[in-house]
Scaffold this motif. Sequence first.
Motif, PDB file in Angstrom:
ATOM      1  N   ILE A  76       0.707  -1.203   0.034  1.00  0.00           N
ATOM      2  CA  ILE A  76       0.156  -0.006  -0.011  1.00  0.00           C
ATOM      3  C   ILE A  76       0.949   1.245  -0.151  1.00  0.00           C
ATOM      4  O   ILE A  76       1.952   1.121   0.510  1.00  0.00           O
ATOM      5  N   GLY A  77       0.464   2.289  -0.735  1.00  0.00           N
ATOM      6  CA  GLY A  77       1.146   3.576  -0.846  1.00  0.00           C
ATOM      7  C   GLY A  77       0.575   4.677  -0.592  1.00  0.00           C
ATOM      8  O   GLY A  77      -0.685   4.761  -0.664  1.00  0.00           O
ATOM      9  N   LEU A  78       1.143   5.890  -0.375  1.00  0.00           N
ATOM     10  CA  LEU A  78       0.625   7.254  -0.241  1.00  0.00           C
ATOM     11  C   LEU A  78      -0.066   7.383  -1.494  1.00  0.00           C
ATOM     12  O   LEU A  78       0.428   7.112  -2.780  1.00  0.00           O
ATOM     13  N   PRO A  79      -1.075   8.400  -1.385  1.00  0.00           N
ATOM     14  CA  PRO A  79      -1.605   8.627  -2.812  1.00  0.00           C
ATOM     15  C   PRO A  79      -0.775   9.247  -3.885  1.00  0.00           C
ATOM     16  O   PRO A  79       0.088   9.896  -3.568  1.00  0.00           O
ATOM     17  N   ALA A  80      -1.135   8.796  -4.806  1.00  0.00           N
ATOM     18  CA  ALA A  80      -0.556   9.354  -6.327  1.00  0.00           C
ATOM     19  C   ALA A  80      -1.311   9.302  -7.351  1.00  0.00           C
ATOM     20  O   ALA A  80      -2.353   8.525  -7.406  1.00  0.00           O
ATOM     21  N   PRO A  81      -0.963   9.900  -8.547  1.00  0.00           N
ATOM     22  CA  PRO A  81      -1.777   9.881  -9.608  1.00  0.00           C
ATOM     23  C   PRO A  81      -2.074   8.721 -10.035  1.00  0.00           C
ATOM     24  O   PRO A  81      -0.801   8.061 -10.320  1.00  0.00           O
ATOM     25  N   ALA A  82      -3.021   8.346 -10.669  1.00  0.00           N
ATOM     26  CA  ALA A  82      -3.492   6.825 -11.291  1.00  0.00           C
ATOM     27  C   ALA A  82      -2.662   6.357 -12.311  1.00  0.00           C
ATOM     28  O   ALA A  82      -2.044   5.312 -12.403  1.00  0.00           O
ATOM     29  N   GLU A  83      -2.236   7.560 -12.907  1.00  0.00           N
ATOM     30  CA  GLU A  83      -1.396   7.110 -14.476  1.00  0.00           C
ATOM     31  C   GLU A  83      -0.023   6.941 -14.078  1.00  0.00           C
ATOM     32  O   GLU A  83       0.707   6.239 -14.824  1.00  0.00           O
ATOM     33  N   MET A  84       0.462   6.908 -12.608  1.00  0.00           N
ATOM     34  CA  MET A  84       1.882   6.379 -12.350  1.00  0.00           C
ATOM     35  C   MET A  84       1.700   5.087 -11.951  1.00  0.00           C
ATOM     36  O   MET A  84       3.099   4.516 -11.701  1.00  0.00           O
ATOM     37  N   LYS A  85       0.771   4.528 -11.703  1.00  0.00           N
ATOM     38  CA  LYS A  85       0.616   3.150 -11.396  1.00  0.00           C
ATOM     39  C   LYS A  85       1.267   2.676  -9.918  1.00  0.00           C
ATOM     40  O   LYS A  85       1.982   1.611 -10.305  1.00  0.00           O
ATOM     41  N   LEU A  86       1.498   3.458  -9.186  1.00  0.00           N
ATOM     42  CA  LEU A  86       2.108   3.132  -7.919  1.00  0.00           C
ATOM     43  C   LEU A  86       1.243   2.638  -7.005  1.00  0.00           C
ATOM     44  O   LEU A  86       0.141   2.659  -6.886  1.00  0.00           O
ATOM     45  N   PRO A  87       1.660   1.814  -6.095  1.00  0.00           N
ATOM     46  CA  PRO A  87       1.048   1.060  -4.873  1.00  0.00           C
ATOM     47  C   PRO A  87      -0.073   2.212  -4.569  1.00  0.00           C
ATOM     48  O   PRO A  87       0.429   3.273  -4.053  1.00  0.00           O
ATOM     49  N   GLY A  88      -1.287   1.782  -4.224  1.00  0.00           N
ATOM     50  CA  GLY A  88      -2.105   2.674  -3.385  1.00  0.00           C
ATOM     51  C   GLY A  88      -2.849   1.862  -2.415  1.00  0.00           C
ATOM     52  O   GLY A  88      -2.233   1.104  -1.542  1.00  0.00           O
ATOM     53  N   GLU A  89      -4.151   1.855  -2.472  1.00  0.00           N
ATOM     54  CA  GLU A  89      -4.941   1.139  -1.814  1.00  0.00           C
ATOM     55  C   GLU A  89      -5.001  -0.735  -1.968  1.00  0.00           C
ATOM     56  O   GLU A  89      -4.490  -0.916  -3.201  1.00  0.00           O
ATOM     57  N   ALA A  90      -5.221  -1.368  -1.099  1.00  0.00           N
ATOM     58  CA  ALA A  90      -5.076  -2.835  -1.407  1.00  0.00           C
ATOM     59  C   ALA A  90      -6.408  -3.339  -0.462  1.00  0.00           C
ATOM     60  O   ALA A  90      -6.817  -2.745   0.545  1.00  0.00           O
ATOM     61  N   THR A  91      -6.860  -4.817  -0.651  1.00  0.00           N
ATOM     62  CA  THR A  91      -7.989  -5.253  -0.018  1.00  0.00           C
ATOM     63  C   THR A  91      -7.511  -6.525   0.557  1.00  0.00           C
ATOM     64  O   THR A  91      -6.781  -7.368  -0.327  1.00  0.00           O
ATOM     65  N   TYR A  92      -7.916  -7.231   1.233  1.00  0.00           N
ATOM     66  CA  TYR A  92      -7.842  -8.394   2.146  1.00  0.00           C
ATOM     67  C   TYR A  92      -9.001  -8.636   2.865  1.00  0.00           C
ATOM     68  O   TYR A  92      -9.677  -7.941   3.725  1.00  0.00           O
ATOM     69  N   ARG A  93      -9.830  -9.782   2.350  1.00  0.00           N
ATOM     70  CA  ARG A  93     -10.978 -10.560   3.026  1.00  0.00           C
ATOM     71  C   ARG A  93     -12.134  -9.446   3.445  1.00  0.00           C
ATOM     72  O   ARG A  93     -12.640  -9.511   4.477  1.00  0.00           O
TER      73      ARG A  93
END
Length: 144
Positions: free
Chosen positions: A93-110
């Motif tokens: 998971i990462g700090l917010p970044a522009p979507a076009e940069m394709k950097l880690p952002g949110e993630a889900t689990y169960r």
Amino acid sequence: MRFLAPALVSLFIAACGGGDDSVSAPNGPARGSYTVTLRSGEPSLITQEALTLQLTDVHDSRCPIDALCIWEGHASVAVQVVQAGHAGETLQIGLPAPAEMKLPGEATYRGFRFSLQGLDPAPRAAVPVPLAQYRAVVRVERAE
């Protein structure tokens, strides 16, 4: 002055880590929203959800606070997440970044959504930060 002393004592205890404040539920546990402060080697438990989280790695390319940069940079963390009775998973998971940069952002689990809200300390030029010094603030919410 009598009223100031108890407030200062409370502030001192909070600043020194008195009590277990690594997990808080700002919206109440019934809503399934929690803020967790993670440190390497110290698992954090969200008791109400039987979730255990542990910071396992940090990728920090943020602009050092003592440098001038064109871009603020990005930071992401690896968090091992396990819910009692289920297989664990490592989330990036990462700090917010522009979507076009394709950097880690949110993630889900169960059925939970994980997002990185903050990362301390801020980097300094030419001074590496050991993993043990990082504190990652992670928001955990039910992904409804």
